[in-house]
Scaffold this active site. Structure first.
Site, mmCIF file in Angstrom:
data_model
loop_
_atom_site.group_PDB
_atom_site.id
_atom_site.type_symbol
_atom_site.label_atom_id
_atom_site.label_comp_id
_atom_site.label_asym_id
_atom_site.label_seq_id
_atom_site.Cartn_x
_atom_site.Cartn_y
_atom_site.Cartn_z
ATOM 1 N N ARG A 174 7.379 41.998 -11.927
ATOM 2 C CA ARG A 174 8.646 42.152 -11.170
ATOM 3 C C ARG A 174 8.556 41.664 -9.729
ATOM 4 N NH1 ARG A 174 9.213 42.349 -15.519
ATOM 5 N NH2 ARG A 174 10.127 43.893 -16.918
ATOM 6 N N SER A 224 17.410 49.301 -13.917
ATOM 7 C CA SER A 224 16.250 50.193 -13.737
ATOM 8 C C SER A 224 16.006 50.428 -12.252
ATOM 9 C CB SER A 224 15.003 49.570 -14.355
ATOM 10 O OG SER A 224 15.170 49.440 -15.744
ATOM 11 N N GLU A 294 12.326 49.532 -8.091
ATOM 12 C CA GLU A 294 12.518 48.148 -8.547
ATOM 13 C C GLU A 294 13.807 47.609 -7.919
ATOM 14 O OE1 GLU A 294 13.572 45.972 -12.757
ATOM 15 O OE2 GLU A 294 11.865 47.318 -12.727
#
Length: 300
Positions: A174, A224, A294
């Site tokens: 990520r 998320s 995130e």
């Protein structure tokens, strides 16, 4: 800012607005105003705009489709550049795809799957733009953008424009080098493989359906909230801690998926940030695991 707005309008860069509410530009439907908001009409307009902005020294930042973004209640000082229409071009040449940073990822996955091109099925149902997906190395189902990206066309803060190879992007879970650089993903070149159209479409659709069945996109949300602290999963830890449904103001931990915070109708960014802080402290106390966000948080 008035003078800068006039200059940008005069140079015909695209849409230029002052004090534009960013709640209108995020999937969470939360966020104060951008001091100056610009939606460039094409890549040439991005270049012209950056030349003008560079002279002023005014801070700037880029957003895509706002699906992985939380904007604070007082908004964002300086310029917010939205890459969407105008930077959503697409060229398919055999197995090589060149696509603008503003192109919808969901639309791209659907289109290329139907053309029998394999490699992007993992992104079935992931909202947001191609530029945002490259920036964050978006992924799911055991794959991510780093597996298919050949190179990315980047505009850096100093005005330099350069194609970075996959290796130069320094991808990891990520993240990419762009978290450490103020830069814009103008275009991406991805390498796919020809395959059986029906199999590819079925896989893409399965991923899309899974997302629809397990994630609460019926409410405004930002996807998320936390990265998975591997080998653990953030959602599983939050659920195990009994936090599903916990609410602060209009922000609620989703009953459907514990790694999602939903806006039940009148949530402020402060509500969301307080809920994030509560989740983090609870998980540290119970499991000695530190959760990292995130979702990108911007503004003041």
């Amino acid at each position: 800012m008035e003078t800068l707005a006039r200059k940008l309008k005069a140079s015909d860069v695209g849409i230029v607005k002052q004090h534009e509410p960013l709640a209108n530009h995020t999937t969470m439907k939360i966020g104060g105003p951008a001091e100056l908001f610009v939606e460039p009409k094409d890549i040439e307009a991005v270049k012209r705009m950056m030349e003008i902005v560079k002279e002023t020294g005014v801070p700037w930042r880029v957003i895509g489709r706002g699906s992985n973004l939380l904007v604070k209640d007082k908004g964002v000082k300086g310029i917010v550049i939205k890459l969407e229409k105008g930077t959503d071009h697409l060229e398919v040449d055999g197995e090589t795809v060149r696509v603008g940073g503003g192109y919808s990822l969901i639309k791209l996955v659907t289109l290329l799957s139907r053309q029998g091109l394999s490699g992007l099925e993992f992104a079935g149902g992931i909202p947001g733009s191609v530029g945002g997906a490259v920036y964050m190395n978006a992924g799911a189902h055991g794959s991510d953008m780093s597996k298919i990206l050949k190179r990315a066309h980047i505009l850096f803060h100093n005005g330099e424009m350069k194609w970075l190879t996959n290796e130069e992007m320094q991808f990891s879970y990520r993240t990419s080098i762009l978290q450490n650089e103020q830069a814009v993903v103008l275009e991406a070149e991805i390498e796919l493989k020809k395959g059986d159209r029906d199999t590819i479409v079925a896989e893409m659709q399965k991923n899309k359906d899974y997302r629809r069945e397990t994630q609460p996109w019926n409410y405004p949300c930002c996807g998320s909230v936390f990265r998975n602290p591997l080998p653990n999963h953030a959602g599983a830890l939050i659920e195990k801690a009994g936090l599903k449904g916990h609410q602060i103001g209009g922000a609620q931990i989703s009953e459907m998926h514990a790694n999602f915070i939903v806006n039940t109708g009148n949530a402020t960014a402060k509500n969301v940030l307080d809920l994030i802080a509560f989740i983090k402290s609870t998980i540290v106390k119970k499991y000695n695991v530190e959760l990292k966000t995130e979702v990108e948080i911007i503004g003041e």
